[in-house]
Design a protein around this motif. Structure first.
Motif, PDB file in Angstrom:
ATOM      1  N   VAL A  73      59.852-106.658 -53.011  1.00  0.00           N
ATOM      2  CA  VAL A  73      59.786-105.226 -53.228  1.00  0.00           C
ATOM      3  C   VAL A  73      59.760-104.991 -54.731  1.00  0.00           C
ATOM      4  O   VAL A  73      60.610-105.517 -55.463  1.00  0.00           O
ATOM      5  CB  VAL A  73      60.999-104.497 -52.615  1.00  0.00           C
ATOM      6  CG1 VAL A  73      60.996-103.021 -53.004  1.00  0.00           C
ATOM      7  CG2 VAL A  73      60.987-104.631 -51.105  1.00  0.00           C
ATOM      8  N   THR A  75      60.126-102.166 -57.571  1.00  0.00           N
ATOM      9  CA  THR A  75      60.584-100.809 -57.803  1.00  0.00           C
ATOM     10  C   THR A  75      61.072-100.669 -59.232  1.00  0.00           C
ATOM     11  O   THR A  75      61.734-101.573 -59.764  1.00  0.00           O
ATOM     12  CB  THR A  75      61.707-100.425 -56.808  1.00  0.00           C
ATOM     13  OG1 THR A  75      62.143 -99.094 -57.063  1.00  0.00           O
ATOM     14  CG2 THR A  75      62.892-101.372 -56.907  1.00  0.00           C
ATOM     15  N   SER A  76      60.710 -99.574 -59.868  1.00  0.00           N
ATOM     16  CA  SER A  76      61.079 -99.306 -61.265  1.00  0.00           C
ATOM     17  C   SER A  76      60.712-100.457 -62.185  1.00  0.00           C
ATOM     18  O   SER A  76      61.449-100.793 -63.117  1.00  0.00           O
ATOM     19  CB  SER A  76      62.582 -99.006 -61.360  1.00  0.00           C
ATOM     20  OG  SER A  76      62.920 -97.879 -60.563  1.00  0.00           O
ATOM     21  N   THR A  79      60.883-106.654 -59.827  1.00  0.00           N
ATOM     22  CA  THR A  79      60.563-107.277 -58.548  1.00  0.00           C
ATOM     23  C   THR A  79      61.822-107.872 -57.939  1.00  0.00           C
ATOM     24  O   THR A  79      62.544-108.639 -58.582  1.00  0.00           O
ATOM     25  CB  THR A  79      59.506-108.380 -58.714  1.00  0.00           C
ATOM     26  OG1 THR A  79      58.305-107.803 -59.236  1.00  0.00           O
ATOM     27  CG2 THR A  79      59.195-109.037 -57.377  1.00  0.00           C
ATOM     28  N   TYR A  80      62.087-107.519 -56.691  1.00  0.00           N
ATOM     29  CA  TYR A  80      63.208-108.066 -55.939  1.00  0.00           C
ATOM     30  C   TYR A  80      62.658-108.894 -54.782  1.00  0.00           C
ATOM     31  O   TYR A  80      61.808-108.417 -54.022  1.00  0.00           O
ATOM     32  CB  TYR A  80      64.096-106.949 -55.375  1.00  0.00           C
ATOM     33  CG  TYR A  80      64.789-106.115 -56.421  1.00  0.00           C
ATOM     34  CD1 TYR A  80      66.041-106.473 -56.915  1.00  0.00           C
ATOM     35  CD2 TYR A  80      64.190-104.963 -56.923  1.00  0.00           C
ATOM     36  CE1 TYR A  80      66.685-105.707 -57.879  1.00  0.00           C
ATOM     37  CE2 TYR A  80      64.820-104.189 -57.887  1.00  0.00           C
ATOM     38  CZ  TYR A  80      66.065-104.567 -58.362  1.00  0.00           C
ATOM     39  OH  TYR A  80      66.694-103.801 -59.320  1.00  0.00           O
ATOM     40  N   SER A  97      66.343-111.412 -58.416  1.00  0.00           N
ATOM     41  CA  SER A  97      65.638-110.562 -59.369  1.00  0.00           C
ATOM     42  C   SER A  97      65.768-111.148 -60.763  1.00  0.00           C
ATOM     43  O   SER A  97      66.863-111.544 -61.186  1.00  0.00           O
ATOM     44  CB  SER A  97      66.224-109.142 -59.349  1.00  0.00           C
ATOM     45  OG  SER A  97      65.561-108.315 -60.279  1.00  0.00           O
ATOM     46  N   LYS A 150      73.192 -98.704 -56.087  1.00  0.00           N
ATOM     47  CA  LYS A 150      72.016 -99.505 -56.389  1.00  0.00           C
ATOM     48  C   LYS A 150      71.781-100.594 -55.350  1.00  0.00           C
ATOM     49  O   LYS A 150      70.639-100.825 -54.913  1.00  0.00           O
ATOM     50  CB  LYS A 150      72.180-100.148 -57.771  1.00  0.00           C
ATOM     51  CG  LYS A 150      71.018-101.021 -58.210  1.00  0.00           C
ATOM     52  CD  LYS A 150      71.281-101.563 -59.604  1.00  0.00           C
ATOM     53  CE  LYS A 150      70.137-102.432 -60.094  1.00  0.00           C
ATOM     54  NZ  LYS A 150      70.385-102.954 -61.460  1.00  0.00           N
ATOM     55  N   GLY A 163      62.295 -95.999 -46.690  1.00  0.00           N
ATOM     56  CA  GLY A 163      61.599 -96.121 -47.967  1.00  0.00           C
ATOM     57  C   GLY A 163      60.419 -97.057 -47.942  1.00  0.00           C
ATOM     58  O   GLY A 163      59.551 -96.989 -48.820  1.00  0.00           O
ATOM     59  N   LEU A 164      60.361 -97.933 -46.926  1.00  0.00           N
ATOM     60  CA  LEU A 164      59.329 -98.965 -46.925  1.00  0.00           C
ATOM     61  C   LEU A 164      58.188 -98.700 -45.948  1.00  0.00           C
ATOM     62  O   LEU A 164      57.020 -98.913 -46.275  1.00  0.00           O
ATOM     63  CB  LEU A 164      59.955-100.324 -46.604  1.00  0.00           C
ATOM     64  CG  LEU A 164      60.929-100.889 -47.641  1.00  0.00           C
ATOM     65  CD1 LEU A 164      61.546-102.183 -47.114  1.00  0.00           C
ATOM     66  CD2 LEU A 164      60.217-101.154 -48.959  1.00  0.00           C
ATOM     67  N   ARG A 212      52.652-103.127 -49.329  1.00  0.00           N
ATOM     68  CA  ARG A 212      52.886-101.802 -49.892  1.00  0.00           C
ATOM     69  C   ARG A 212      51.762-101.394 -50.846  1.00  0.00           C
ATOM     70  O   ARG A 212      51.104-102.238 -51.464  1.00  0.00           O
ATOM     71  CB  ARG A 212      54.231-101.770 -50.621  1.00  0.00           C
ATOM     72  CG  ARG A 212      55.426-102.138 -49.742  1.00  0.00           C
ATOM     73  CD  ARG A 212      56.715-102.041 -50.519  1.00  0.00           C
ATOM     74  NE  ARG A 212      57.060-100.644 -50.796  1.00  0.00           N
ATOM     75  CZ  ARG A 212      57.820-100.270 -51.816  1.00  0.00           C
ATOM     76  NH1 ARG A 212      58.282-101.174 -52.680  1.00  0.00           N
ATOM     77  NH2 ARG A 212      58.104 -98.992 -51.989  1.00  0.00           N
ATOM     78  N   ALA A 216      53.111-102.997 -54.654  1.00  0.00           N
ATOM     79  CA  ALA A 216      54.574-102.847 -54.727  1.00  0.00           C
ATOM     80  C   ALA A 216      55.312-103.773 -53.787  1.00  0.00           C
ATOM     81  O   ALA A 216      56.475-103.527 -53.441  1.00  0.00           O
ATOM     82  CB  ALA A 216      54.964-101.396 -54.436  1.00  0.00           C
TER      83      ALA A 216
END
Length: 248
Positions: A73, A75-76, A79-80, A97, A150, A163-164, A212, A216
């Motif tokens: 994923v 985000t901001s 990458t996670y 991460s 978080k 969200g996904l 995504r 993303a």
């Protein structure tokens, strides 16, 4: 020996030939029909419009008691890499991460984070010796800590799927595919630019793979409805930091 009249013989042969032709024709038609229909023997969602496939898939995901998701994923700008098992009252799994890996465990409202020295060394900026105390331990994250908000989202099935599981733009189907041996129907948003979703054609129409939009991340979903245990860590393996965690 009794002689069989010639007319009767002809009629018998004609009936036999007609029956054989009918059986052969039925077999041919049956074989052709099954081979041409990619939805034969499936749950039937592949025949639905793209929007209905997506809504059926989302309803199936919402109704499942548990799921495992793995993949990436973004985000901001970060990458996670996730490998999480989730259900209504919590979740557990690993997150990586920026080269640092850690485990998350949430039971109800209690959130724990477990990481090695490399993670805490990167996060610890106050020089108070936190690395040694936290290395390899489950750290109870205070609910008022920014880290709680978080990281708890990674352990919340509803929040994470909300969200996904979203495609953007005009929806369409893009043929039949396969995910790990399971046949799927693929739904796209804006011809793939808005993401793609592979939905199972076997049994319940669960989502199995999501790409995504905008690069993303890509996620795979498995173990839908398969329960798992959430066990509170032993006291000897837990640290209550007692204040805001180091900023990562």
């Amino acid at each position: 020996m009794t002689a069989i009249p010639r007319g009767r013989t002809r009629r018998t042969a004609l009936v036999t030939a007609t029956c054989a032709l009918a059986v052969t024709g039925a077999m041919v038609l049956s074989g052709c029909g099954g081979g041409d229909d990619p939805d034969a023997g499936t749950n039937g969602v592949g025949k639905l419009p793209a929007g209905k496939i997506q809504s059926r898939s989302r309803a199936a995901a919402d109704g499942a008691a548990a799921v495992r998701l793995s993949g990436t994923v973004v985000t901001s700008g970060r990458t996670y890499r996730l490998d999480m098992r989730l259900k209504a009252d919590g979740g557990t799994g690993s997150v990586t991460s920026q080269g640092a890996a850690f485990r998350l465990l949430r039971i109800g409202r209690e959130l724990y984070l477990k990481a090695g020295a490399d993670f805490w060394d990167h996060a610890d900026g106050d020089g108070d010796g936190a690395v040694g105390k936290l290395d390899g331990k489950y750290v109870k994250v205070p609910q008022g800590d920014p880290a709680y908000k978080k990281f708890s989202g990674f352990t919340d099935k509803d929040v994470l799927l909300d969200g996904l599981l979203t495609l953007h733009g005009t929806l369409a189907t893009e043929g039949h595919h396969d995910q790990g041996g399971t046949p799927t129907i693929r739904v796209t948003g804006d011809k793939g630019a808005g993401g793609t979703l592979d939905v199972s054609l076997q049994g319940t129409p669960y989502p199995l793979r999501l790409v995504r939009a905008g690069g993303a991340g890509t996620l795979r979903f498995s173990d839908w409805g398969r329960n798992f245990a959430l066990t509170e860590p032993a006291t000897s393996d837990t640290v209550d930091y007692g204040k805001q965690l180091p900023t990562s």
